[in-house]
Write a protein that holds these residues in place. Structure first.
Motif, PDB file in Angstrom:
ATOM      1  N   ARG A  55       0.824  -1.206   0.000  1.00  0.00           N
ATOM      2  CA  ARG A  55       0.000   0.000   0.000  1.00  0.00           C
ATOM      3  C   ARG A  55       0.862   1.262   0.000  1.00  0.00           C
ATOM      4  O   ARG A  55       0.516   2.252  -0.655  1.00  0.00           O
ATOM      5  CB  ARG A  55      -0.949  -0.034   1.198  1.00  0.00           C
ATOM      6  N   ALA A  56       1.983   1.233   0.713  1.00  0.00           N
ATOM      7  CA  ALA A  56       2.886   2.383   0.696  1.00  0.00           C
ATOM      8  C   ALA A  56       3.465   2.576  -0.703  1.00  0.00           C
ATOM      9  O   ALA A  56       3.576   3.709  -1.195  1.00  0.00           O
ATOM     10  CB  ALA A  56       4.003   2.188   1.718  1.00  0.00           C
ATOM     11  N   SER A  59       0.830   4.067  -3.080  1.00  0.00           N
ATOM     12  CA  SER A  59       0.644   5.498  -2.852  1.00  0.00           C
ATOM     13  C   SER A  59       1.755   6.297  -3.520  1.00  0.00           C
ATOM     14  O   SER A  59       1.499   7.315  -4.184  1.00  0.00           O
ATOM     15  CB  SER A  59       0.618   5.779  -1.347  1.00  0.00           C
ATOM     16  N   ARG A  60       3.002   5.829  -3.372  1.00  0.00           N
ATOM     17  CA  ARG A  60       4.126   6.534  -4.006  1.00  0.00           C
ATOM     18  C   ARG A  60       4.025   6.476  -5.526  1.00  0.00           C
ATOM     19  O   ARG A  60       4.351   7.449  -6.217  1.00  0.00           O
ATOM     20  CB  ARG A  60       5.448   5.930  -3.542  1.00  0.00           C
ATOM     21  N   VAL A  62       1.315   6.253  -7.393  1.00  0.00           N
ATOM     22  CA  VAL A  62       0.271   7.167  -7.861  1.00  0.00           C
ATOM     23  C   VAL A  62       0.802   8.597  -7.847  1.00  0.00           C
ATOM     24  O   VAL A  62       0.622   9.362  -8.806  1.00  0.00           O
ATOM     25  CB  VAL A  62      -0.999   7.028  -7.004  1.00  0.00           C
ATOM     26  N   SER A  63       1.476   8.982  -6.764  1.00  0.00           N
ATOM     27  CA  SER A  63       2.028  10.340  -6.664  1.00  0.00           C
ATOM     28  C   SER A  63       3.069  10.602  -7.746  1.00  0.00           C
ATOM     29  O   SER A  63       3.174  11.724  -8.258  1.00  0.00           O
ATOM     30  CB  SER A  63       2.662  10.544  -5.278  1.00  0.00           C
ATOM     31  N   ARG A  69      -5.470   5.509  -9.993  1.00  0.00           N
ATOM     32  CA  ARG A  69      -6.355   4.789  -9.070  1.00  0.00           C
ATOM     33  C   ARG A  69      -7.779   5.292  -9.265  1.00  0.00           C
ATOM     34  O   ARG A  69      -8.031   6.499  -9.293  1.00  0.00           O
ATOM     35  CB  ARG A  69      -5.927   5.007  -7.626  1.00  0.00           C
ATOM     36  N   TYR A  74      -6.167  -0.190  -9.438  1.00  0.00           N
ATOM     37  CA  TYR A  74      -4.939   0.468  -9.879  1.00  0.00           C
ATOM     38  C   TYR A  74      -4.600   0.032 -11.295  1.00  0.00           C
ATOM     39  O   TYR A  74      -4.642  -1.164 -11.623  1.00  0.00           O
ATOM     40  CB  TYR A  74      -3.779   0.109  -8.944  1.00  0.00           C
TER      41      TYR A  74
END
Length: 256
Positions: A55-56, A59-60, A62-63, A69, A74
């Protein structure tokens, strides 16, 4: 004449296996290239990636613009969709019978800075052209793929039939012996790899290597060229990898 050569022939180019690389390997091989997070959690588990780490990483990614997402699903960004198309073409190149003609691209634009020149070289190399001399790029005309229209503003394109030996010219343009040696080293490596993480790392190196295959007609290749064997090994691995993903994704993965 210039060749893109590695430091040591027969060397296996392995890269560390991170959560990001596992996710990208799974999605780049999936059609469509998307997966719900609950399925990703199960898919990455055999490769030693836990749920919180995944999950971490998502998140990275996507950023960073690697993934998109939507409603817990995803998928690859446009940039990585283009990479998937290049990867698919490297695994399943679209070829035609070779008539003896060669594509020639002669760079005519001037005044470009180093970054622009490097970008153009990378694009031409990705099109499986090779540089005969400064600004003159060639390859046999055996691929079903158009050259990008925007090249017309910076280059002249034509069809040529070079004098002399075609196999000798191909061997001068591409490091064929080195490519073959690296392919055989990769085949030996993946045949020995047992753990899922080791196999994924090895076959990620196989895909990177296939991206550098010039995909020449058989008439121009050395004997016992290992390109088909490398593609067959990767196709078999895709079938193996399909068993590690959720059932509703299996059919899509198996087609890659």
């Amino acid at each position: 004449m210039r060749k893109n050569v590695s430091e040591q022939p027969g060397e296996v180019d392995l890269r560390p296996l991170s959560a990001r690389s596992v996710v990208l390997s799974l999605l780049l091989g999936a059609h469509p290239p998307q997966m719900p997070v609950k399925d990703l959690v199960r898919a990455v588990e055999p490769f030693g990636v836990g749920g919180s780490t995944l999950r971490a990483a998502l998140s990275r990614m996507v950023s960073a613009g690697d993934l998109r997402r939507a409603e817990g699903v995803y998928g690859l960004s446009d940039r990585l969709l283009a990479r998937q198309r290049r990867q698919d073409d490297s695994v399943h190149p679209r070829t035609r019978a070779w008539s003896g003609d060669w594509e020639m691209v002669v760079i005519t634009a001037t005044g470009r800075g180093p970054a622009e020149r490097a970008e153009l070289r990378a694009r031409l190399t990705a099109l499986r052209l090779a540089e005969l001399r400064e600004g003159v790029w060639l390859r046999p005309a055996n691929l079903f793929r158009p050259l990008p229209d925007d090249l017309d503003g910076m280059a002249q394109r034509c069809t040529a039939r070079p004098a002399g030996s075609g196999p000798e010219l191909a061997a001068a343009l591409w490091p064929l012996d080195r490519w073959a040696a690296d392919s055989r080293a990769l085949l030996a490596h993946v045949a020995r790899a047992d753990r899922p993480a080791d196999r994924l790392t090895g076959f990620a190196a196989v895909v990177r290597h296939l991206l550098t295959d010039p995909v020449l007609p058989p008439e121009l290749l050395p004997p016992d060229w290992p390109g088909a064997a490398l593609r067959s090994a990767y196709a078999a691995y895709r079938g193996e990898l399909a068993d590690t993903v959720p059932q509703d994704q299996d059919q899509d993965h198996a087609r890659t």
